[in-house]
Scaffold this motif. Structure first.
Motif, mmCIF file in Angstrom:
data_model
loop_
_atom_site.group_PDB
_atom_site.id
_atom_site.type_symbol
_atom_site.label_atom_id
_atom_site.label_comp_id
_atom_site.label_asym_id
_atom_site.label_seq_id
_atom_site.Cartn_x
_atom_site.Cartn_y
_atom_site.Cartn_z
ATOM 1 N N PRO A 49 0.783 -1.319 0.193
ATOM 2 C CA PRO A 49 0.024 -0.217 -0.182
ATOM 3 C C PRO A 49 0.853 1.346 0.157
ATOM 4 O O PRO A 49 0.522 2.140 -0.723
ATOM 5 N N VAL A 50 1.798 1.518 0.643
ATOM 6 C CA VAL A 50 2.741 2.476 0.698
ATOM 7 C C VAL A 50 3.388 2.945 -0.694
ATOM 8 O O VAL A 50 3.214 3.960 -1.198
ATOM 9 N N ARG A 93 -3.514 13.438 1.345
ATOM 10 C CA ARG A 93 -4.227 13.362 2.664
ATOM 11 C C ARG A 93 -4.750 11.920 2.949
ATOM 12 O O ARG A 93 -4.934 11.551 4.481
ATOM 13 N N GLN A 94 -5.042 11.145 1.983
ATOM 14 C CA GLN A 94 -5.389 9.614 2.172
ATOM 15 C C GLN A 94 -4.223 8.628 2.673
ATOM 16 O O GLN A 94 -3.153 9.092 2.423
ATOM 17 N N SER A 95 -4.703 7.738 3.468
ATOM 18 C CA SER A 95 -3.662 6.768 4.048
ATOM 19 C C SER A 95 -3.590 5.928 2.822
ATOM 20 O O SER A 95 -4.454 5.677 1.726
ATOM 21 N N PRO A 96 -2.403 5.138 2.989
ATOM 22 C CA PRO A 96 -2.205 3.985 1.756
ATOM 23 C C PRO A 96 -3.158 3.030 1.619
ATOM 24 O O PRO A 96 -3.664 2.752 0.508
ATOM 25 N N GLU A 97 -3.828 2.686 2.651
ATOM 26 C CA GLU A 97 -5.065 1.684 2.590
ATOM 27 C C GLU A 97 -6.123 2.242 2.064
ATOM 28 O O GLU A 97 -6.748 1.471 1.217
ATOM 29 N N ASP A 98 -6.480 3.447 2.232
ATOM 30 C CA ASP A 98 -7.553 3.973 1.558
ATOM 31 C C ASP A 98 -7.511 4.215 0.074
ATOM 32 O O ASP A 98 -8.496 4.137 -0.564
ATOM 33 N N ARG A 139 -8.101 0.915 -1.579
ATOM 34 C CA ARG A 139 -9.402 0.386 -1.385
ATOM 35 C C ARG A 139 -10.451 1.358 -2.251
ATOM 36 O O ARG A 139 -11.294 0.953 -2.794
ATOM 37 N N ARG A 166 -5.259 12.688 -2.382
ATOM 38 C CA ARG A 166 -4.514 11.603 -2.281
ATOM 39 C C ARG A 166 -3.296 11.864 -1.361
ATOM 40 O O ARG A 166 -3.025 10.953 -0.390
ATOM 41 N N LYS A 196 0.646 4.056 -2.894
ATOM 42 C CA LYS A 196 0.286 5.616 -2.501
ATOM 43 C C LYS A 196 1.399 6.264 -3.450
ATOM 44 O O LYS A 196 0.878 7.400 -4.176
#
Length: 202
Positions: A115-116, A185-190, A193, A183, A119
């Motif tokens: 996920p990292v 501000r979003q977390s890698p998981e979000d 998803r 993007r 992102k």
């Protein structure tokens, strides 16, 4: 054929067997004919110019077809006008696609990396998109300033057409900047998803 229909028909029914032939076990139906209501909640005022130009294009193309094949006396201006209207539909429609984040993307790499890393790739892609729209806006402004020609069939300056395209590119640049900020501000998981948000579900 839905699961309920298959159950009602029975596993030994010849029609059901023929329909399932060639499909892997548990594979979903490829075609589903269901009447669904049109959802207009996603439409915003910024989408109105693209919708309006689309319907004007439809009228012009109908006039071109009717006068050429029915009256045998085609209107000379319809072909050129339809060509420029199609260009405007492309640019104005791209505003909607950019606003909704619906442009075509290749997601296979982002789905197989952590996920990292996904992102990071998303931010890189969004930065490139922002740079592209910004550069095209600047180039479009210079092109519009240098254009002095008019349409062949109508006394309409081509610079007007180019101006609408440049404005569209400018709006897409703004929306791309907003998406880049989201993007960030979003977390890698979000982010991972969110790739499935546009997929259809049963």
């Amino acid at each position: 054929m839905s699961q309920d229909t298959e159950t009602a028909a029975g596993p030994n029914d010849p029609a059901a067997v023929d329909d399932r032939k060639g499909r892997a076990g548990g594979a979903p139906d490829l075609l589903q004919f269901e009447d669904t209501s049109t959802d207009l909640s996603a439409i915003r005022w910024i989408d109105a110019p693209g919708i309006l130009v689309f319907w004007i294009l439809a009228v012009v193309v109908f006039l071109q077809f009717f006068t050429r094949y029915v009256l045998n006396d085609s209107l000379a201006w319809t072909e050129e006008v339809a060509r420029y209207l199609l260009i405007l539909v492309c640019f104005l429609g791209s505003i909607t696609a950019t606003r909704r984040g619906a442009h075509i993307t290749l997601e296979f790499l982002m789905r197989i990396v952590p996920p990292v890393a996904a992102k990071g790739l998303t931010l890189l892609s969004q930065t490139i998109t922002l740079g592209f729209f910004g550069a095209m806006t600047w180039i479009g402004i210079e092109l519009t300033q240098k254009t002095r020609q008019k349409m062949i069939s109508l006394p309409i300056p081509k610079a007007w057409i180019y101006t609408i395209c440049v404005i569209s590119l400018g709006i897409m640049t703004i929306y791309s900047a907003l998406w880049l900020w989201r993007r960030l501000r979003q977390s890698p998981e979000d982010i991972v998803r969110s790739m499935d948000d546009h997929l259809t579900t049963d």
